[in-house]
Design an enzyme around this catalytic site. Structure first.
Site, PDB file in Angstrom:
ATOM      1  N   CYS A 115     -12.182  19.935  -2.789  1.00 15.37           N
ATOM      2  CA  CYS A 115     -11.307  19.813  -1.627  1.00 15.37           C
ATOM      3  C   CYS A 115     -10.737  21.152  -1.178  1.00 15.37           C
ATOM      4  O   CYS A 115     -10.117  21.228  -0.115  1.00 15.37           O
ATOM      5  CB  CYS A 115     -10.189  18.842  -1.949  1.00 15.37           C
ATOM      6  SG  CYS A 115     -10.804  17.333  -2.714  1.00 15.37           S
ATOM      7  N   HIS A 256      -3.781  19.680   1.780  1.00 15.08           N
ATOM      8  CA  HIS A 256      -4.914  18.806   1.472  1.00 15.08           C
ATOM      9  C   HIS A 256      -4.388  17.380   1.325  1.00 15.08           C
ATOM     10  O   HIS A 256      -3.364  17.155   0.691  1.00 15.08           O
ATOM     11  CB  HIS A 256      -5.582  19.274   0.173  1.00 15.08           C
ATOM     12  CG  HIS A 256      -6.551  18.279  -0.373  1.00 15.08           C
ATOM     13  ND1 HIS A 256      -7.545  17.719   0.402  1.00 15.08           N
ATOM     14  CD2 HIS A 256      -6.673  17.729  -1.612  1.00 15.08           C
ATOM     15  CE1 HIS A 256      -8.239  16.873  -0.334  1.00 15.08           C
ATOM     16  NE2 HIS A 256      -7.732  16.857  -1.560  1.00 15.08           N
ATOM     17  N   ASN A 286      -8.773  10.524   1.156  1.00 13.11           N
ATOM     18  CA  ASN A 286      -9.132  11.888   0.767  1.00 13.11           C
ATOM     19  C   ASN A 286     -10.555  12.189   1.258  1.00 13.11           C
ATOM     20  O   ASN A 286     -11.517  11.624   0.747  1.00 13.11           O
ATOM     21  CB  ASN A 286      -9.039  11.998  -0.760  1.00 13.11           C
ATOM     22  CG  ASN A 286      -9.362  13.394  -1.265  1.00 13.11           C
ATOM     23  OD1 ASN A 286      -9.850  14.244  -0.521  1.00 13.11           O
ATOM     24  ND2 ASN A 286      -9.101  13.630  -2.534  1.00 13.11           N
TER      25      ASN A 286
HETATM   26  O1  UT7 Z   1      -8.588  15.922  -4.261  1.00  9.47           O
HETATM   27  C1  UT7 Z   1      -8.640  15.811  -5.642  1.00  9.47           C
HETATM   28  C2  UT7 Z   1      -9.154  14.445  -5.973  1.00  9.47           C
HETATM   29  N1  UT7 Z   1      -8.356  13.621  -6.790  1.00  9.47           N
HETATM   30  C3  UT7 Z   1      -7.034  13.414  -6.647  1.00  9.47           C
HETATM   31  O2  UT7 Z   1      -6.354  13.961  -5.833  1.00  9.47           O
HETATM   32  C4  UT7 Z   1      -6.417  12.412  -7.581  1.00  9.47           C
HETATM   33  C5  UT7 Z   1      -5.058  12.816  -8.061  1.00  9.47           C
HETATM   34  N2  UT7 Z   1      -4.473  11.711  -8.805  1.00  9.47           N
HETATM   35  C6  UT7 Z   1      -3.946  10.648  -8.203  1.00  9.47           C
HETATM   36  O3  UT7 Z   1      -3.872  10.594  -6.990  1.00  9.47           O
HETATM   37  C7  UT7 Z   1      -3.417   9.535  -9.061  1.00  9.47           C
HETATM   38  O4  UT7 Z   1      -3.455   9.932 -10.427  1.00  9.47           O
HETATM   39  C8  UT7 Z   1      -4.218   8.217  -8.877  1.00  9.47           C
HETATM   40  C9  UT7 Z   1      -3.914   7.631  -7.517  1.00  9.47           C
HETATM   41  C10 UT7 Z   1      -5.712   8.468  -9.010  1.00  9.47           C
HETATM   42  C11 UT7 Z   1      -3.779   7.183  -9.921  1.00  9.47           C
HETATM   43  O5  UT7 Z   1      -2.383   6.992  -9.906  1.00  9.47           O
HETATM   44  P1  UT7 Z   1      -1.569   6.956 -11.285  1.00  9.47           P
HETATM   45  O6  UT7 Z   1      -0.186   6.638 -10.925  1.00  9.47           O
HETATM   46  O7  UT7 Z   1      -1.832   8.263 -11.986  1.00  9.47           O
HETATM   47  O8  UT7 Z   1      -2.223   5.723 -12.033  1.00  9.47           O
HETATM   48  P2  UT7 Z   1      -3.047   5.680 -13.395  1.00  9.47           P
HETATM   49  O9  UT7 Z   1      -4.339   6.404 -13.283  1.00  9.47           O
HETATM   50  O10 UT7 Z   1      -2.144   6.086 -14.514  1.00  9.47           O
HETATM   51  O11 UT7 Z   1      -3.364   4.137 -13.519  1.00  9.47           O
HETATM   52  C12 UT7 Z   1      -2.321   3.192 -13.624  1.00  9.47           C
HETATM   53  C13 UT7 Z   1      -2.941   1.819 -13.744  1.00  9.47           C
HETATM   54  C14 UT7 Z   1      -4.010   1.710 -14.806  1.00  9.47           C
HETATM   55  O12 UT7 Z   1      -3.840   0.462 -15.451  1.00  9.47           O
HETATM   56  P3  UT7 Z   1      -3.122   0.379 -16.903  1.00  9.47           P
HETATM   57  O13 UT7 Z   1      -3.993   1.199 -17.790  1.00  9.47           O
HETATM   58  O14 UT7 Z   1      -1.760   0.988 -16.690  1.00  9.47           O
HETATM   59  O15 UT7 Z   1      -3.115  -1.074 -17.183  1.00  9.47           O
HETATM   60  C15 UT7 Z   1      -5.295   1.659 -14.015  1.00  9.47           C
HETATM   61  O16 UT7 Z   1      -6.318   0.930 -14.662  1.00  9.47           O
HETATM   62  O17 UT7 Z   1      -3.552   1.433 -12.519  1.00  9.47           O
HETATM   63  C16 UT7 Z   1      -4.865   0.930 -12.773  1.00  9.47           C
HETATM   64  N3  UT7 Z   1      -5.720   1.202 -11.623  1.00  9.47           N
HETATM   65  C17 UT7 Z   1      -5.807   0.368 -10.575  1.00  9.47           C
HETATM   66  N4  UT7 Z   1      -5.245  -0.825 -10.324  1.00  9.47           N
HETATM   67  C18 UT7 Z   1      -5.528  -1.427  -9.162  1.00  9.47           C
HETATM   68  C19 UT7 Z   1      -6.475   2.299 -11.381  1.00  9.47           C
HETATM   69  N5  UT7 Z   1      -7.067   2.186 -10.180  1.00  9.47           N
HETATM   70  C20 UT7 Z   1      -6.661   0.993  -9.660  1.00  9.47           C
HETATM   71  C21 UT7 Z   1      -6.931   0.324  -8.463  1.00  9.47           C
HETATM   72  N6  UT7 Z   1      -6.343  -0.868  -8.251  1.00  9.47           N
HETATM   73  N7  UT7 Z   1      -7.733   0.842  -7.499  1.00  9.47           N
END
Ligand code: UT7
Length: 329
Positions: A115, A256, A286
């Site tokens: 990105c 971004h 994104n």
């Molecule tokens: O440009 C660079 C590209 N990438 C990024 O910018 C990503 C940067 N990171 C983020 O934006 C965030 O870390 C995310 C949006 C990807 C995730 O948010 P988070 O608050 O860090 O959530 P997490 O990964 O800790 O997941 C929390 C929970 C998990 O469940 P458990 O283990 O707590 O039961 C995931 O399995 O949310 C679950 N989960 C979902 N639930 C529903 C992950 N994806 C989804 C989904 N729908 N799509």
């Protein structure tokens, strides 16, 4: 005194197919509530089946040329920042040179910087205008919907397809001077955000493809999030210092667009008000290297930028790479 170097024109393109959070929740185990709360994304655009990276790039490029009052014939160089190229080899820039009907000029891709690619390309373009070329087309384009894993809910809901472009040059036609650009890399964290498929570490193979999962984006979301906030705010501050300007002078930051929470955290680190930060992640998700030129073009066309405004672009991506630019309108 040397001529001012900067943006002569901008353009962008988003495909017409809208993919909403409701569309995603009909396909995978997710909800509109989860996506909106965690990311701020409501919908994103996906390319039509007959659209490719080149189509997206060419549409944005043509608009940028028109905005600059130029034709493809006026271009001296083309840089395409993309991690989702038209084909593996040659690069998208070669196809774009031909599609636009440009002369037999230098054209190349900047791939792999995720990105941050577009802002990184601005750094190159600025010095290339100083040293060699008069007018450089810089495109950020991503067609990620066709390469990602549609069953990996942790990544697929985040992304969208788009392209944005600017023409960089010097002289009377400059609409926004590129006061300074900064860029950096920390390769120690390269494996935290990768798309391995197709490299020598993990070559394409039919057997692997049949097992599925070859297109998985490997991502440690939390670490990417933490690094993105830190690096994007740091890069913005660094580029301001390089330009000899103060935070208090900023009219608009165009970060971004990966996640609304990341954008908010960057805003609060920089001590800015909400209206000083441009946001469209809610509508497009994104779009990788396309987010910054798309947002810049939209901000201009929506009248969010006035003559005299100091605008800061800041981006972060796989690598990790980061880059920021200060623009004086
Ligand atoms: O440009 C660079 C590209 N990438 C990024 O910018 C990503 C940067 N990171 C983020 O934006 C965030 O870390 C995310 C949006 C990807 C995730 O948010 P988070 O608050 O860090 O959530 P997490 O990964 O800790 O997941 C929390 C929970 C998990 O469940 P458990 O283990 O707590 O039961 C995931 O399995 O949310 C679950 N989960 C979902 N639930 C529903 C992950 N994806 C989804 C989904 N729908 N799509």
């Amino acid at each position: 005194m040397t001529d001012r170097i900067g943006v002569l024109g901008s353009g962008s393109y988003t495909p017409s197919r809208v993919m909403t959070n409701a569309d995603w929740s009909a396909l995978i185990d997710t909800t509109d509530e989860w996506i909106v709360t965690r990311t701020g994304i409501h919908e994103r655009r996906f390319a039509a089946d007959d659209e490719t990276t080149l189509d997206l790039a060419a549409n944005a490029a043509e608009k940028a040329l028109a905005d600059a009052g130029l034709t493809a014939d006026d271009l001296d160089e083309i840089i395409v920042a993309s991690d989702t190229p038209e084909v593996y080899t040659p690069d998208t820039a070669a196809y774009l040179q031909h599609r636009l009907g440009a002369r037999e000029i230098t054209a190349y891709d900047l791939g792999g910087s995720g990105c941050a690619g577009f802002v990184l390309a601005l750094d190159i373009a600025k010095t290339r205008v100083q040293a060699v070329s008069k007018r450089i087309l810089v495109v950020g384009v991503e067609l990620i919907s066709r390469l990602m894993n549609w069953t990996d809910r942790a990544t697929c809901v985040l992304f969208g397809d788009a392209a944005g472009a600017v023409v960089i040059g010097s002289g009377a036609g400059v609409k926004a001077e590129l006061l300074a650009v900064t860029a950096g890399t920390d390769g120690s964290a390269a494996d935290i955000l990768t798309l391995e498929t197709g490299g020598t570490r993990r070559p394409f193979s039919l057997a692997e493809a049949k097992k599925g999962g070859q297109h998985d984006i490997v991502m440690n979301g939390r670490e990417v999030y933490r690094q993105a906030v830190h690096r994007m705010s740091e890069a913005a501050e660094k580029v301001l210092a390089q330009a000899g300007r103060l935070k208090e002078e900023i009219a608009l930051v165009i970060p971004h667009q990966a996640n609304l929470r990341i954008i908010d955290a960057v805003r609060s680190k920089l001590g800015l008000r909400e209206e000083q930060v441009y946001v469209n992640v809610d509508r497009y998700g994104n779009t990788g290297s396309a987010t910054v030129p798309l947002a810049l073009d939209e901000a201009r066309r929506e009248g969010r930028i006035d003559p005299g405004d100091l605008v800061v672009l800041t981006a972060f991506g796989a690598g990790f790479h980061w880059a920021a630019a200060a623009l004086q309108f």
